[in-house]
Design a protein around this motif. Sequence first.
Motif, PDB file in Angstrom:
ATOM      1  N   PHE A  88      42.043  34.933  47.716  1.00 18.12           N
ATOM      2  CA  PHE A  88      40.599  34.827  47.598  1.00 18.12           C
ATOM      3  C   PHE A  88      39.964  36.217  47.528  1.00 18.12           C
ATOM      4  N   GLU A  89      40.434  37.107  48.396  1.00 11.86           N
ATOM      5  CA  GLU A  89      39.905  38.476  48.397  1.00 11.86           C
ATOM      6  C   GLU A  89      40.155  39.156  47.062  1.00 11.86           C
ATOM      7  N   GLU A  90      41.365  38.974  46.531  1.00  8.99           N
ATOM      8  CA  GLU A  90      41.708  39.593  45.251  1.00  8.99           C
ATOM      9  C   GLU A  90      40.842  39.031  44.130  1.00  8.99           C
ATOM     10  N   LEU A  91      40.571  37.757  44.231  1.00 12.34           N
ATOM     11  CA  LEU A  91      39.746  37.101  43.224  1.00 12.34           C
ATOM     12  C   LEU A  91      38.335  37.698  43.224  1.00 12.34           C
ATOM     13  N   GLN A  92      37.793  37.878  44.425  1.00 12.98           N
ATOM     14  CA  GLN A  92      36.461  38.442  44.546  1.00 12.98           C
ATOM     15  C   GLN A  92      36.446  39.876  44.019  1.00 12.98           C
ATOM     16  N   LYS A  93      37.511  40.604  44.353  1.00 16.43           N
ATOM     17  CA  LYS A  93      37.617  41.990  43.918  1.00 16.43           C
ATOM     18  C   LYS A  93      37.625  42.056  42.391  1.00 16.43           C
ATOM     19  N   TYR A  94      38.423  41.165  41.811  1.00 24.64           N
ATOM     20  CA  TYR A  94      38.539  41.134  40.355  1.00 24.64           C
ATOM     21  C   TYR A  94      37.173  40.877  39.718  1.00 24.64           C
TER      22      TYR A  94
END
Lengths: 721, 274
Positions: A88-94
């Motif tokens: 989820f964090e990576e998704l937001q970062k992306y």
Amino acid sequence: MKRLIFTILILVSCLFAKAQIAIDTLSTDALNELLIEQIERLAEDSDEDTDFEDLLENYIFYSENPVNLNSDEVMQLVELRLLNVFQFEELQKYRRYYGDFLFLEELEMVEGFDALTISIIAPIVYIGQDRGKEKITFDKLARYGKHQILGRYEQILERQAGYDDISDSALLAKPNSRFLGSPQRYQLKYTYNYRNKIRAGFVLEKDPGEMFFTDKVSDTIQKLLGKNYQRGFDYVGFHLYVKDLGIVKAAALGDYQLAFGQGLTMWSGMSFGKAGTGSSVMKQGRGISPKTSANETMFMRGAAATLGKGPFRGTVFYSNRLVDANISVADSLDDVELVSSLQETGYHRTIGELQDRHAIRQQVVGGHLSYAIAHFEVGYTLHHTWLNVPLQIRPTNYNHFYFQGKQLTNQGIDFKYVKGKFAFFGEGAMSINPDTLSLQGTSALSRFAGLVGMTIKPAGYLNFTLLYRDYGKAYQNLYSNAFSEGSRNQGQRGIYLGAEVAPAPYWNLLLYADQFQFTWLTSQVNAPSWGHDYYMRLSHSFNRRTNAYLQIRSKTKMKNSTDAFVFSHYPVFYTKNSVRFNINYQIGRDFHFSNKAEYAHYRNDDGSNSHGFFICQDVAYKPENKPFSLTFRYAIFDTDDYDSRVYAYESDVLYSFSVPALYGKGMRVYLLGKWKPFNNLTLYARIGSTIYNDRDEISSGLTLIKCNHKTDLKVEAIWKL
Amino acid sequence: MKRFLLLILISFTVSTAFAHDFISPIGGRAAAMGGSSVASRGLWAMQNNPAGMANIEKFSFGLYYENRWFLPETAYKSGAITLPTKFGCLGLSFNQFGSSKYSENKFGLAYAKNFGPYFQMGLQLDYLLISQGETYGRQSAITFELGIQSQVTEKLRLGTYIFNPVSFRLQQSLNQEKLPIVFRFGAAYQFTKDFVGQCEIEKNTEREGISLRGGLEFEALKHLYLRAGVQSNPGILTFGLGYAFSFVSIDAAAQLHQELGSSIQIGMIFSIGK
């Protein structure tokens, strides 16, 4: 600039064209596999036939109503545990770096998104624009809202003893010797959904044996039942739910569920408990969600609202519900009513069950407050329950610390911290019971419960989870559903260590070990006891249409000795080991095959030793571009006894689930058909039969069937507008 | 006398482990590979999993003889003929276990068909006859067996086979004795061009427990095959050799049972035509 990025993305997505096909063909199968695995494990751990409908409805809901990848709705995927917090964090970062998603294939470029994860979430997400704030008008509600009506009929075709004819006088002499109603189950459900933001609906249900409109009983029995005489739909529920409207983050009227933090203080619905593996051990409280299933226990009925501004979220809730209970009059002089037990089956089929129906009023009021900044979130939950009749359970040793009395207060603090490769989470809770009867001889500490855990992800293909829990023996909570062995979050201590490893491409390994200890007696265990649970599952994808797994589980617990030659029934160890192999493959585009074989071994220190075996062949014909599909299973099972039973998930009509426990010797077959005659109408029919080789009677008591086969029929229609 | 004692011993062991022997895997190749055969092809597939005969392209026939523990009373004889047609492959089979005092006979009419290059299905209708000498008379039954095979990857082939899926009973027997249901499923994996591994799991409803089987085949020289395998419940180790001439292939095997000793199997398959 945006155009340039767009062009690059198109080029990149051409490179990933192969992956695109994968996403197309995997469809919902990967998600199904994931759920089947967990449901089977949950069924093994539950004591009796549990209704998983409530737990799985959300998954079906979102696979029918996908979430927008470019909106905050994605959080739903974390709450459904389809994405872990790291992903989820990576998704937001992306999204922060590259802007909104334009293609589903971009997910391949997000760190931590492997082929399996993508194939699991692909069918329940779509790429759209974030609508941001939108004005909701009645016109829009009428035009874009989706309606759905579901009707289901279900029946066991063989006659069960509880439906045999009986004279009135005989029934009055033995009031619980017959079901009063007919053997059919009917369910009618209406739901409305506007862009997952406004949902409403109702559900009506009549269980087998409950009286329907056409069932009649004599006047004497009507008189005996008095106000509990009940015909028609036994269960009626409705819900209204709104989400993300200005500062109102969520609000519900009618039936709803609550889930906060790690579920130790408040988690009103069912939870996967221990069945989640690896990083999904960390729970994500969903706050308020609508309760749409016909499950008759474990939910809230009333009103709730979550308001949010900036980093703060505040929830208040109130529930007022009549629950089933066994009322006994303790003192005939004072006419004091006492409740000896709460009934949680939801069945109202016999005179006795009807007399217990809605016997007491259970009210809950409470709230949750949370504060979230960048990587950290903390929450506080407080709620108070009161019953209109005091609960006084029949005292035995193991239930000595169970909740008794009229009132109960619970409070707890939960937190989580997720950053980079590290997630840290926990919850601490306590119970306050003004009626100290059941708390004699306990320290204040035993009314506390806590769990703390962490997940470390050293590399993309590897993560470890460690969780420690200690639930005091006098921690009383009617809505606690945190991580635990068994369903009761009381008198338990344990350490769980789990790992998820992808040792090579297309290989996946799940491992966990859980050691637990019960600090007080439990049902059928006359002393504090302990045990452990080890699990391993190795899965491999040969190609995108063929995957297989091997699963080994060993669980040791304690149970009273049943040895007839000992006077005191002290607990002895028992172990259940099971090995399962499963392979799914596809021939052409239309035929799906699956084989499963399972071996189970049960032994206990009394000397009992038994074996069980199950093997099956599944064939599904799902032609593309045709409006129908057929699924068939042929299985044989052979187990020495109930202890070495085998659970096998079966495909079912939509929104329904069956994981029958098979024991004895025999075969199990079923045929499921799906037909879509029109675009908005789907029909399902399923017939399943268990044929025993080793007996001429099935079951006992009211559900006794006097032949060697048991056949269940289900018909369902879903109409969408 | 020794032989008599051995027979008694065998009849005890056999009565649980080998009652109704219509359904043991046969053929010199299967016998050498621990009995694993549910995902293999060829003439003897008619008995082991009829789906495996769908790819037979020539008119062929075969003979098979198994001498269990070197006792003529427990011999197993089998013969089969296949006839490939435009609509699939037809087959006839005959199996006999035992002697004139007690024998189990199976007559089969088989049919198998290719559904595309990756999927085969087969069916065999059976007439079963148990002859128990003059005193006890005969019992018979009609049943069928079904199988599928799927080539899921270039190297991996899976098979499932069910004998007597609807649980027919023996006629004229004392209490309408049940015939077993036998369920097998397994895989054949072509590791390299000259090396094959097979494994399978079997459940027979009239036997305790399950049986696991595995085998390996290595083509040591052109057309010369070395084989070995293992089976559990009953525990048997197997070894064998096979050689394929242009029109006939000969496969021989030896099986070692710890208590009962060794058995020899030999099979020949003749193929005629282009």
